[in-house]
Design a protein around this motif. Structure first.
Motif, PDB file in Angstrom:
ATOM      1  N   VAL A  83       0.787  -1.201   0.018  1.00  0.00           N
ATOM      2  CA  VAL A  83       0.062   0.062   0.453  1.00  0.00           C
ATOM      3  C   VAL A  83       1.004   1.053   0.282  1.00  0.00           C
ATOM      4  O   VAL A  83       0.571   2.243  -0.569  1.00  0.00           O
ATOM      5  N   ARG A  84       1.836   0.778   0.769  1.00  0.00           N
ATOM      6  CA  ARG A  84       3.080   2.290   0.947  1.00  0.00           C
ATOM      7  C   ARG A  84       3.307   3.176  -0.470  1.00  0.00           C
ATOM      8  O   ARG A  84       3.139   3.779  -0.888  1.00  0.00           O
ATOM      9  N   ALA A  85       3.774   1.465  -1.196  1.00  0.00           N
ATOM     10  CA  ALA A  85       4.266   1.511  -2.594  1.00  0.00           C
ATOM     11  C   ALA A  85       3.262   2.817  -3.770  1.00  0.00           C
ATOM     12  O   ALA A  85       3.496   3.312  -4.226  1.00  0.00           O
ATOM     13  N   ASP A 135       6.646   4.287  14.644  1.00  0.00           N
ATOM     14  CA  ASP A 135       7.006   6.114  13.487  1.00  0.00           C
ATOM     15  C   ASP A 135       5.909   6.433  12.529  1.00  0.00           C
ATOM     16  O   ASP A 135       5.465   5.796  11.546  1.00  0.00           O
ATOM     17  N   ARG A 136       5.173   7.075  13.493  1.00  0.00           N
ATOM     18  CA  ARG A 136       3.859   7.730  12.193  1.00  0.00           C
ATOM     19  C   ARG A 136       2.672   6.918  12.902  1.00  0.00           C
ATOM     20  O   ARG A 136       2.509   5.677  12.471  1.00  0.00           O
ATOM     21  N   TYR A 137       1.408   7.581  13.617  1.00  0.00           N
ATOM     22  CA  TYR A 137      -0.166   6.530  13.064  1.00  0.00           C
ATOM     23  C   TYR A 137      -0.728   7.510  13.538  1.00  0.00           C
ATOM     24  O   TYR A 137      -0.486   8.226  11.973  1.00  0.00           O
ATOM     25  N   SER A 177      -1.173  11.745  12.092  1.00  0.00           N
ATOM     26  CA  SER A 177      -0.394  11.209  10.596  1.00  0.00           C
ATOM     27  C   SER A 177      -1.461  12.220  10.032  1.00  0.00           C
ATOM     28  O   SER A 177      -1.484  12.652   8.943  1.00  0.00           O
ATOM     29  N   THR A 178      -2.547  10.857   9.724  1.00  0.00           N
ATOM     30  CA  THR A 178      -3.935  11.534   9.052  1.00  0.00           C
ATOM     31  C   THR A 178      -4.592  12.199   9.764  1.00  0.00           C
ATOM     32  O   THR A 178      -5.299  12.895   8.520  1.00  0.00           O
ATOM     33  N   LEU A 179      -4.891  12.592  10.222  1.00  0.00           N
ATOM     34  CA  LEU A 179      -5.825  13.844  11.270  1.00  0.00           C
ATOM     35  C   LEU A 179      -4.392  14.424  10.611  1.00  0.00           C
ATOM     36  O   LEU A 179      -5.540  16.052  10.191  1.00  0.00           O
ATOM     37  N   TYR A 194      -2.345  15.326   8.096  1.00  0.00           N
ATOM     38  CA  TYR A 194      -1.952  15.894   6.679  1.00  0.00           C
ATOM     39  C   TYR A 194      -3.506  15.422   6.090  1.00  0.00           C
ATOM     40  O   TYR A 194      -4.049  16.544   5.700  1.00  0.00           O
ATOM     41  N   GLN A 195      -4.372  14.461   6.346  1.00  0.00           N
ATOM     42  CA  GLN A 195      -5.347  14.318   5.468  1.00  0.00           C
ATOM     43  C   GLN A 195      -6.793  15.417   6.091  1.00  0.00           C
ATOM     44  O   GLN A 195      -7.289  15.741   5.209  1.00  0.00           O
ATOM     45  N   GLY A 196      -6.858  16.070   7.301  1.00  0.00           N
ATOM     46  CA  GLY A 196      -7.457  16.427   8.140  1.00  0.00           C
ATOM     47  C   GLY A 196      -6.977  18.050   7.794  1.00  0.00           C
ATOM     48  O   GLY A 196      -6.795  18.364   6.394  1.00  0.00           O
TER      49      GLY A 196
HETATM   50  P1  TYD Z   1       8.001   8.805   4.804  1.00  0.00           P
HETATM   51  O1  TYD Z   1       8.684   8.694   3.437  1.00  0.00           O
HETATM   52  O2  TYD Z   1       7.629   7.676   6.047  1.00  0.00           O
HETATM   53  O3  TYD Z   1       8.297  10.216   5.142  1.00  0.00           O
HETATM   54  P2  TYD Z   1       8.481  10.382   6.887  1.00  0.00           P
HETATM   55  O4  TYD Z   1      10.151   9.523   6.862  1.00  0.00           O
HETATM   56  O5  TYD Z   1       8.230  12.147   7.240  1.00  0.00           O
HETATM   57  O6  TYD Z   1       7.417  10.014   7.508  1.00  0.00           O
HETATM   58  O7  TYD Z   1       6.700   8.793   3.986  1.00  0.00           O
HETATM   59  C1  TYD Z   1       5.259   9.377   5.251  1.00  0.00           C
HETATM   60  C2  TYD Z   1       4.713  10.261   4.167  1.00  0.00           C
HETATM   61  O8  TYD Z   1       2.775   9.551   4.088  1.00  0.00           O
HETATM   62  C3  TYD Z   1       4.919  11.458   5.022  1.00  0.00           C
HETATM   63  O9  TYD Z   1       4.699  12.640   4.174  1.00  0.00           O
HETATM   64  C4  TYD Z   1       3.583  11.789   5.622  1.00  0.00           C
HETATM   65  C5  TYD Z   1       2.584  10.591   4.968  1.00  0.00           C
HETATM   66  N1  TYD Z   1       1.760  10.072   5.710  1.00  0.00           N
HETATM   67  C6  TYD Z   1       0.034  10.879   5.424  1.00  0.00           C
HETATM   68  O10 TYD Z   1       0.156  12.147   4.750  1.00  0.00           O
HETATM   69  N2  TYD Z   1      -1.042  10.264   6.425  1.00  0.00           N
HETATM   70  C7  TYD Z   1      -0.483   8.877   6.944  1.00  0.00           C
HETATM   71  O11 TYD Z   1      -1.874   8.488   8.163  1.00  0.00           O
HETATM   72  C8  TYD Z   1       0.801   8.968   7.584  1.00  0.00           C
HETATM   73  C9  TYD Z   1       1.004   7.530   8.327  1.00  0.00           C
HETATM   74  C10 TYD Z   1       1.666   9.875   6.138  1.00  0.00           C
END
Ligand code: TYD
Length: 213
Positions: free
Chosen positions: A46-48, A92-94, A97-99, A101-103
């Motif tokens: 999914v990340r890709a 590392d992020r949870y 991050s959605t709130l 970035y997407q919020g």
């Molecule tokens: P990444 O290369 O892991 O960046 P970082 O080292 O800054 O964590 O890419 C993750 C990217 O995904 C980052 O730009 C943040 C974004 N992101 C969202 O927009 N929403 C989410 O829920 C998560 C988990 C990450």
């Protein structure tokens, strides 16, 4: 104990996690470190999709759902079992991050997004969230200087990243008992020792309270 690290681009979260995990291990805990999006074979696929520069036409709704798909898999397959086994989990992020970035970043409906996040996590919240806070310009500059791979999500406009940072600060203000803000503009060693100190204090409090109960 479930610990998450959050922060805008270039805040240096990722490089701080292995030494933080070692620090906690030295205290006798078993530690599992993972990351979002990803952390499972399905999550990495999914990340890709999420980071592919070719996917410029991805809609905001598709984006928010893909992040939740990766998260749901990670929570069920990795995070919950580790917590149930008594491990310390560092992610590392949870959900925040959605709130952020997407919020806040994309201007999505915060309540709707929060309920999607709740669905994906089954309501699992971190005990401690460390926010590595940094000026947006400085973060993006660091990321470019360090030659870190530049992906689709980094390519959003500066104003977007500024809303993300403000969003994080607002989230931290709403739940001060869960969040600790760390000044990520400090030299890396200072940031690292701040993180270790905060976590050591929380672990000590948690042990104290579990002995008392
Ligand atoms: P990444 O290369 O892991 O960046 P970082 O080292 O800054 O964590 O890419 C993750 C990217 O995904 C980052 O730009 C943040 C974004 N992101 C969202 O927009 N929403 C989410 O829920 C998560 C988990 C990450």
């Amino acid at each position: 104990m479930f610990i998450t690290l959050e922060g805008p681009e270039g805040s240096g979260k990722t490089s701080k996690i292995p030494p933080l995990a070692d620090f906690i291990r030295q205290k006798g805990y078993k530690v599992l470190a993972t990351r979002e999006p990803g952390g499972t074979a399905i999550g990495d696929q999914v990340r890709a999709i999420l980071t592919d520069l070719a996917n410029t036409h991805m809609t905001p709704r598709a984006e928010v759902l893909l992040f939740q798909a990766a998260r749901a898999q990670l929570v069920e397959q990795v995070i919950r079992p580790a917590l149930q086994a008594g491990e310390v989990v560092i992610c590392d992020r949870y959900a925040d991050s959605t709130l952020a970035y997407q919020g806040y970043g994309q201007g999505g409906d915060l309540e709707q997004i929060a309920s999607l996040v709740h669905f994906a996590t089954g309501g699992l919240k971190p005990d401690l969230t460390l926010l590595l806070d940094l000026e947006v310009e400085e973060g993006l500059r660091r990321k470019q200087i360090n030659g870190v791979e530049w992906n689709r999500l980094d390519a959003y406009a500066l104003a977007y990243h500024q809303r993300v940072r403000q969003g994080y600060l607002e989230l931290a203000q709403k739940e001060p008992e869960r969040w600790v803000i760390v000044d990520a503009s400090q030299p890396p060693d200072a940031v690292q020792s701040n993180l270790c100190q905060i976590v050591a204090e929380r672990l000590a409090v948690k042990n104290g309270s579990s002995r008392g109960s």
